[in-house]
Design a protein around this motif. Sequence first.
Motif, PDB file in Angstrom:
ATOM      1  N   GLN A  31       0.821  -1.205   0.000  1.00 34.44           N
ATOM      2  CA  GLN A  31       0.000   0.000   0.000  1.00 34.44           C
ATOM      3  C   GLN A  31       0.857   1.258   0.000  1.00 34.44           C
ATOM      4  OE1 GLN A  31      -3.038  -0.143   2.984  1.00 34.44           O
ATOM      5  NE2 GLN A  31      -3.670  -2.193   2.383  1.00 34.44           N
ATOM      6  N   GLY A  32       2.157   1.097   0.189  1.00 28.92           N
ATOM      7  CA  GLY A  32       3.047   2.244   0.254  1.00 28.92           C
ATOM      8  C   GLY A  32       3.661   2.641  -1.076  1.00 28.92           C
ATOM      9  N   ILE A  33       3.230   2.013  -2.163  1.00 28.27           N
ATOM     10  CA  ILE A  33       3.741   2.359  -3.485  1.00 28.27           C
ATOM     11  C   ILE A  33       2.680   3.179  -4.211  1.00 28.27           C
ATOM     12  CG2 ILE A  33       4.589   1.475  -5.704  1.00 28.27           C
ATOM     13  CD1 ILE A  33       6.406   0.765  -3.373  1.00 28.27           C
ATOM     14  N   THR A  34       3.091   4.310  -4.756  1.00 26.96           N
ATOM     15  CA  THR A  34       2.191   5.196  -5.478  1.00 26.96           C
ATOM     16  C   THR A  34       2.519   5.137  -6.961  1.00 26.96           C
ATOM     17  OG1 THR A  34       2.143   6.664  -3.573  1.00 26.96           O
ATOM     18  CG2 THR A  34       1.402   7.579  -5.665  1.00 26.96           C
ATOM     19  N   VAL A  35       1.490   5.092  -7.787  1.00 29.99           N
ATOM     20  CA  VAL A  35       1.660   5.096  -9.233  1.00 29.99           C
ATOM     21  C   VAL A  35       1.313   6.492  -9.742  1.00 29.99           C
ATOM     22  CG1 VAL A  35       0.933   4.063 -11.415  1.00 29.99           C
ATOM     23  CG2 VAL A  35       0.966   2.668  -9.333  1.00 29.99           C
ATOM     24  N   TYR A  45       6.509   5.128  -7.103  1.00 32.37           N
ATOM     25  CA  TYR A  45       7.208   5.790  -5.996  1.00 32.37           C
ATOM     26  C   TYR A  45       6.908   5.059  -4.700  1.00 32.37           C
ATOM     27  CZ  TYR A  45       7.735   9.963  -8.942  1.00 32.37           C
ATOM     28  OH  TYR A  45       8.063  10.845  -9.948  1.00 32.37           O
ATOM     29  N   GLY A  46       7.861   5.037  -3.790  1.00 33.38           N
ATOM     30  CA  GLY A  46       7.622   4.474  -2.470  1.00 33.38           C
ATOM     31  C   GLY A  46       8.881   3.851  -1.906  1.00 33.38           C
ATOM     32  N   THR A  71       8.839   3.313 -14.869  1.00 32.11           N
ATOM     33  CA  THR A  71      10.080   3.772 -14.255  1.00 32.11           C
ATOM     34  C   THR A  71       9.951   3.556 -12.754  1.00 32.11           C
ATOM     35  OG1 THR A  71      10.369   5.442 -15.967  1.00 32.11           O
ATOM     36  CG2 THR A  71      11.628   5.748 -13.959  1.00 32.11           C
ATOM     37  N   SER A  72      11.021   3.083 -12.140  1.00 31.43           N
ATOM     38  CA  SER A  72      11.000   2.819 -10.703  1.00 31.43           C
ATOM     39  C   SER A  72      11.710   3.915  -9.930  1.00 31.43           C
ATOM     40  CB  SER A  72      11.689   1.482 -10.409  1.00 31.43           C
ATOM     41  OG  SER A  72      11.850   1.330  -9.018  1.00 31.43           O
ATOM     42  N   ASP A  73      11.013   4.440  -8.937  1.00 31.09           N
ATOM     43  CA  ASP A  73      11.624   5.332  -7.958  1.00 31.09           C
ATOM     44  C   ASP A  73      11.280   4.764  -6.580  1.00 31.09           C
ATOM     45  OD1 ASP A  73      13.065   7.384  -6.923  1.00 31.09           O
ATOM     46  OD2 ASP A  73      11.548   8.921  -7.240  1.00 31.09           O
ATOM     47  N   ILE A  74      11.476   3.447  -6.456  1.00 30.35           N
ATOM     48  CA  ILE A  74      11.184   2.736  -5.208  1.00 30.35           C
ATOM     49  C   ILE A  74      12.494   2.588  -4.438  1.00 30.35           C
ATOM     50  CG2 ILE A  74      10.343   0.603  -4.168  1.00 30.35           C
ATOM     51  CD1 ILE A  74       8.663   0.156  -6.691  1.00 30.35           C
TER      52      ILE A  74
END
Length: 89
Positions: A31-35, A45-46, A71-74
């Motif tokens: 639940q902590g990943i934002t698209v 993101y997350g 694109t990943s910004d995790i």
Amino acid sequence: MTEQHGGTEPDEYVEAEIQRLLTEDPAIAEQGITVVRLERGLVLYGEVESPHRREEILRRVAERFPDVPITSDIGVIRTQAPSQVEELP
């Protein structure tokens, strides 16, 4: 940020489907990943607890949406105990 794959431009429905995959798939349940939809793709993101977890999330999203540029910004959060004692004033 790292580019994962590319293809067609995503719309708001694809954005919502990926967000739902992230939260409802029992193998992900994040639940902590934002698209976020940008001009030419989506950014995730997350923060997660390990690089392996991040790669698993990206792999599952890429499998389900192979033609969507992601694109990943995790980032990875620290999960180990602190190595020093914290002194309180």
